[in-house]
Scaffold this active site. Sequence first.
Site, PDB file in Angstrom:
ATOM      1  N   SER A 161       0.830  -1.202   0.000  1.00 48.55           N
ATOM      2  CA  SER A 161       0.000   0.000   0.000  1.00 48.55           C
ATOM      3  C   SER A 161       0.868   1.257   0.000  1.00 48.55           C
ATOM      4  O   SER A 161       1.677   1.442  -0.907  1.00 48.55           O
ATOM      5  CB  SER A 161      -0.961  -0.043   1.195  1.00 48.55           C
ATOM      6  OG  SER A 161      -1.978   0.914   1.059  1.00 48.55           O
ATOM      7  N   ASP A 256      -9.747  -4.809  -4.814  1.00 54.08           N
ATOM      8  CA  ASP A 256      -9.060  -3.618  -4.316  1.00 54.08           C
ATOM      9  C   ASP A 256      -9.258  -2.450  -5.268  1.00 54.08           C
ATOM     10  O   ASP A 256      -9.055  -2.583  -6.485  1.00 54.08           O
ATOM     11  CB  ASP A 256      -7.567  -3.937  -4.167  1.00 54.08           C
ATOM     12  CG  ASP A 256      -6.766  -2.821  -3.522  1.00 54.08           C
ATOM     13  OD1 ASP A 256      -7.373  -1.833  -3.064  1.00 54.08           O
ATOM     14  OD2 ASP A 256      -5.531  -2.939  -3.481  1.00 54.08           O
ATOM     15  N   HIS A 288      -7.898  -5.354  -0.395  1.00 53.90           N
ATOM     16  CA  HIS A 288      -6.651  -4.662  -0.099  1.00 53.90           C
ATOM     17  C   HIS A 288      -5.916  -5.286   1.095  1.00 53.90           C
ATOM     18  O   HIS A 288      -6.502  -5.494   2.157  1.00 53.90           O
ATOM     19  CB  HIS A 288      -6.963  -3.191   0.176  1.00 53.90           C
ATOM     20  CG  HIS A 288      -5.773  -2.300   0.209  1.00 53.90           C
ATOM     21  ND1 HIS A 288      -4.930  -2.138  -0.872  1.00 53.90           N
ATOM     22  CD2 HIS A 288      -5.258  -1.521   1.200  1.00 53.90           C
ATOM     23  CE1 HIS A 288      -3.969  -1.285  -0.561  1.00 53.90           C
ATOM     24  NE2 HIS A 288      -4.141  -0.910   0.698  1.00 53.90           N
TER      25      HIS A 288
END
Length: 314
Positions: A161, A256, A288
Amino acid sequence: MDSSSDQIAKEIRGMIRVYKDGRFQKLSGTDVVPAGIEPSSGVTSKDVVISPETNLSARLYLPKTNIKKLPLLIYYHGGGFIIETAASPVYHNFLNLVAAESNVVIVSVDYRTAPEHPLPTCYDDSWEAIKWVTQHANRNGPEPWLNDFADLEHAFFAGDSAGANIAHHMAIRFGSENPNIDIKLQGIILLHPYFWGKDRIGSEDEHPWKAFVEDLWTFCHPGTSGLDDPLINPDLDPKVSDLGCSRVLVCVAEKDLLKDRGYYYKDILGKNGWSGEIEVIEDKEEDHVFFLFKPSSETAGTLRKRICTFINQM
């Protein structure tokens, strides 16, 4: 009694609440676990200080092994540049597994986070951590584990991320600014990378988390030029072709919001003349950073095997 101090000025769901008097409360990612020995795998971890002046630190992981020179993985945790640390339970568990399964020495960087330290602080801290690691190139650096076990000729940057965003920028900085750093960057591993842009791509317009992603960026980086800032949109970064490695692994998840940006990253590198090898792999039915929260799942195990193969490919 003045209740204005309890009035909320801004809240980013699940991450942070800011009050009108300037106080803030991080809503998740604040739990920590101590370093130590993981009984089932024998992986040992410890915390080290990189810079006392800035309180920059890292958590190191050493697998149980008889091999003297192991690949080195410098890892950057996620959390939207706001939450989580190198001592967070989800990252401690994940990197214990990676260290054991990939037989790799890990430096998990505990960079400073927003809003106390707005961007670009995290990038500067992350670069300082790389420079600290390179002090061990001649096996006479300050950390014995790196002197004795880490192979700086077989090094990787990785993150998830926001941490994947950082890993990408560290590789660009490595390729564009680094004529004298004693480390050979073999590749980078970007897990569900946080990239964005002003213009929508793929299915982004229909996704309910679109506004969250955009709000998060401007909150973390008050001085940003916007959603097309090269720090968040690699398509507008004039240095993107300077990526200082020859191999890239990008992992995305079907559910995601950031999935399409992961695929587009491959196109960006290709059209800007980067000549290395890149693979983008999608995990179906996952969201995610699922691998942090469902580490025992079959899909999470497959993702870690993917990391192992990438690191140990000769």
